[in-house]
Design an enzyme around this catalytic site. Structure first.
Site, mmCIF file in Angstrom:
data_model
loop_
_atom_site.group_PDB
_atom_site.id
_atom_site.type_symbol
_atom_site.label_atom_id
_atom_site.label_comp_id
_atom_site.label_asym_id
_atom_site.label_seq_id
_atom_site.Cartn_x
_atom_site.Cartn_y
_atom_site.Cartn_z
ATOM 1 N N THR A 72 2.338 28.106 1.565
ATOM 2 C CA THR A 72 2.885 29.109 2.489
ATOM 3 C C THR A 72 2.722 28.647 3.933
ATOM 4 O O THR A 72 3.674 28.664 4.725
ATOM 5 C CB THR A 72 2.165 30.461 2.265
ATOM 6 O OG1 THR A 72 2.488 30.908 0.946
ATOM 7 C CG2 THR A 72 2.595 31.501 3.283
ATOM 8 N N ASN A 149 11.355 27.685 -7.722
ATOM 9 C CA ASN A 149 10.234 28.259 -8.467
ATOM 10 C C ASN A 149 10.699 29.304 -9.466
ATOM 11 O O ASN A 149 10.024 29.570 -10.450
ATOM 12 C CB ASN A 149 9.204 28.882 -7.505
ATOM 13 C CG ASN A 149 9.830 29.827 -6.506
ATOM 14 O OD1 ASN A 149 10.837 29.512 -5.894
ATOM 15 N ND2 ASN A 149 9.235 30.980 -6.334
ATOM 16 N N GLN A 179 7.238 23.073 -5.827
ATOM 17 C CA GLN A 179 7.444 23.036 -7.279
ATOM 18 C C GLN A 179 7.974 21.679 -7.753
ATOM 19 O O GLN A 179 8.255 21.511 -8.940
ATOM 20 C CB GLN A 179 8.415 24.153 -7.714
ATOM 21 C CG GLN A 179 7.885 25.559 -7.488
ATOM 22 C CD GLN A 179 6.727 25.930 -8.425
ATOM 23 O OE1 GLN A 179 6.443 25.234 -9.413
ATOM 24 N NE2 GLN A 179 6.050 27.038 -8.123
ATOM 25 N N SER A 199 1.599 22.031 -2.410
ATOM 26 C CA SER A 199 0.467 22.946 -2.608
ATOM 27 C C SER A 199 -0.377 22.468 -3.787
ATOM 28 O O SER A 199 0.167 21.968 -4.786
ATOM 29 C CB SER A 199 1.031 24.347 -2.889
ATOM 30 O OG SER A 199 0.001 25.218 -3.275
ATOM 31 N N HIS A 201 -2.597 24.228 -5.902
ATOM 32 C CA HIS A 201 -2.894 25.009 -7.108
ATOM 33 C C HIS A 201 -1.754 25.030 -8.123
ATOM 34 O O HIS A 201 -1.911 25.513 -9.235
ATOM 35 C CB HIS A 201 -3.336 26.442 -6.754
ATOM 36 C CG HIS A 201 -2.255 27.340 -6.245
ATOM 37 N ND1 HIS A 201 -1.787 28.415 -6.971
ATOM 38 C CD2 HIS A 201 -1.570 27.347 -5.090
ATOM 39 C CE1 HIS A 201 -0.863 29.049 -6.263
ATOM 40 N NE2 HIS A 201 -0.715 28.424 -5.118
ATOM 41 N N THR A 237 -11.804 23.039 11.190
ATOM 42 C CA THR A 237 -12.529 22.058 10.366
ATOM 43 C C THR A 237 -11.913 21.975 8.973
ATOM 44 O O THR A 237 -11.695 23.002 8.323
ATOM 45 C CB THR A 237 -14.015 22.457 10.269
ATOM 46 O OG1 THR A 237 -14.509 22.558 11.596
ATOM 47 C CG2 THR A 237 -14.824 21.428 9.491
ATOM 48 N N CYS A 331 4.680 35.914 -5.253
ATOM 49 C CA CYS A 331 4.538 36.594 -3.961
ATOM 50 C C CYS A 331 5.393 37.834 -3.866
ATOM 51 O O CYS A 331 5.250 38.619 -2.952
ATOM 52 C CB CYS A 331 4.963 35.691 -2.824
ATOM 53 S SG CYS A 331 4.375 34.108 -3.032
HETATM 54 C C1 LIG Z 1 8.476 27.105 -4.127
HETATM 55 C C2 LIG Z 1 7.192 27.630 -3.565
HETATM 56 N N1 LIG Z 1 6.956 27.496 -2.254
HETATM 57 C C3 LIG Z 1 5.818 27.936 -1.690
HETATM 58 C C4 LIG Z 1 4.844 28.568 -2.431
HETATM 59 C C5 LIG Z 1 3.602 29.059 -1.759
HETATM 60 O O1 LIG Z 1 2.508 28.219 -2.043
HETATM 61 P P1 LIG Z 1 0.997 28.762 -1.893
HETATM 62 O O2 LIG Z 1 0.766 29.697 -3.031
HETATM 63 O O3 LIG Z 1 0.161 27.521 -1.945
HETATM 64 O O4 LIG Z 1 0.920 29.442 -0.571
HETATM 65 C C6 LIG Z 1 5.055 28.749 -3.802
HETATM 66 C C7 LIG Z 1 4.065 29.487 -4.623
HETATM 67 O O5 LIG Z 1 4.381 30.438 -5.301
HETATM 68 C C8 LIG Z 1 6.257 28.260 -4.386
HETATM 69 O O6 LIG Z 1 6.500 28.391 -5.699
#
Ligand SMILES: Cc1ncc(COP(=O)(O)O)c(C=O)c1O
Length: 388
Positions: A72, A149, A179, A199, A201, A237, A331
């Site tokens: 994000t 996604n 993704q 990202s 996770h 940091t 989200c």
């Molecule tokens: C295509 C895409 N962009 C951005 C994000 C946001 O990543 P994060 O959860 O690390 O903020 C996601 C997560 O759902 C995603 O699938």
């Protein structure tokens, strides 16, 4: 009963090797990487090695990697940090962008920019003819994700970036690659983009960590202000243990991407077969389950039409059988908003609410799909009994 996780595009469990790496660095690396003594130097060495490893996975120069708090923030930095603080100017936004891109561009619209959304073709690919028509010298930013996604579609970012370069002289091209990492080849230089968000996770790494990789001509500036960490682009940091774990997760995901998509293809076929047997009488006609097909999908993200009630109802029933699927992007799941990506595909609001997402990781097996198939059949029977 072991849960069957089929919402792995939302988040994925830590890989055991990544967990070991994280714990080891939490225990052993205490220094602040900006400190000039030995503890600081050790932390900096760990971080710079991680930066080099991550850069290799995304085809970027190590010094161009900016660590952030996640995808994000990386998207916000790539979008908001790459245009002047005030309009005028035009911005083109991909039709299925994640909220972290879409709402960042909505902010730019409030600041006086003219923001336009690109279109999908009928078969779910990016409409490059329309995009070409909309490009001119006034376009300051184009932002287009690489892999959706929600739909799994792999978009032709390289082609779009080339078009933008030719038609919009001052353009910054941002790409959400969250993704894409670990699913397809990802190479910033080859794509020809100016910024690329990733990202941790989503690839069995720790939550709360991401990165923005920058191209050689990027004009991205900081959104927050403070020290000179991350080349001044992201003061604060750095989280060194998580950065070390992220780079290992990225390396494992990058090296395993082809094997992952091969195993995902088998799972996708099994799922497709299982869905053919699932139907419900809905609004006086028979409605069946199916995977929505768009051209050029990655195999590990399947947007699935489920018959009858909204997909959220299926989600809750499946959970009782230990099967976890996604509905909407993570989200959006607390808002009542219908997914703009599904509307862009041409679905009406009520059909869009019948779409679930089944997404796999490299750990997903055909046995998981067969457990999910059983659960889907049981839920279909119980929903059938409830229908008037
Ligand atoms: C295509 C895409 N962009 C951005 C994000 C946001 O990543 P994060 O959860 O690390 O903020 C996601 C997560 O759902 C995603 O699938």
């Amino acid at each position: 009963m072991q849960p069957v996780l089929l919402d792995l595009a939302a988040s994925s469990p830590l890989d055991p090797k990544v967990r070991d790496c994280l714990i080891q660095h939490l225990d052993e690396v205490h220094g602040n990487p900006s400190s000039r003594h030995a503890l600081g130097t050790r932390a900096r060495q760990v971080m710079e090695e991680a930066r080099r490893q991550l850069a290799r996975c995304v085809g970027a120069a190590p010094k161009s990697i900016v660590f952030t708090s996640g995808g994000t923030e990386a998207n916000n930095l790539g979008v908001l940090g790459s245009v002047p603080r005030q309009g005028p100017g035009r911005i083109l936004v991909g039709p299925t962008e994640h909220a972290s891109v879409r709402l960042a561009t909505a902010q730019l619209a409030r600041e006086g920019f003219d923001v336009e959304t690109l279109r999908l073709t009928r078969d779910g690919q990016l409409d490059l003819d329309h995009a070409t028509e909309r490009m001119n010298e006034d376009v300051l930013l184009v932002t287009q994700m690489l892999v959706s996604n929600e739909l799994g579609t792999h978009y032709p970012v390289k082609q779009l970036a080339r078009l933008a370069r030719a038609r919009c002289g001052k353009v910054h091209f941002h790409c959400d690659g969250v993704q894409a990492l670990g699913k397809i080849d990802l190479d910033l230089e080859d794509l020809g983009v100016d910024s690329l968000a990733i990202s941790a996770h989503k690839i069995h790494g720790p939550k709360g960590l991401g990165a923005l990789a920058l191209g050689p001509n990027s004009r991205t500036g900081p959104l927050i202000f403070g020290g000179s960490q991350e080349g001044g682009l992201r003061p604060g940091t750095e989280n060194v243990p998580s950065i070390a774990a992220f780079s290992l997760a990225a390396d494992l995901a990058h090296e395993g991407r082809h094997a992952f998509q091969e195993s995902a293809e088998v799972c996708r076929r099994e799922l497709e077969e299982a869905l053919t047997g699932i139907s419900l009488v809905y609004q006086d006609s028979m409605d069946g389950a199916r995977i929505l097909q768009t051209i050029g999908c990655v195999k590990s993200i399947c947007a699935v039409h489920l018959p009858g009630p909204p997909a959220e109802v299926w989600q809750h029933h499946l959970e009782k059988h230990g099967v976890f699927i996604g509905v909407g992007s993570a989200c959006q799941s607390t808002s009542k908003e219908v997914s703009p990506a599904l509307l862009a595909l041409g679905l009406d609001a009520s059909s869009a609410r019948q779409i679930a997402r089944f997404s796999f990781s490299r750990e997903t097996t055909p046995n998981d799909i067969s457990i999910a198939a059983n659960a889907l059949h049981k839920v279909a029977r119980s929903l059938d009994k409830l229908s008037p």
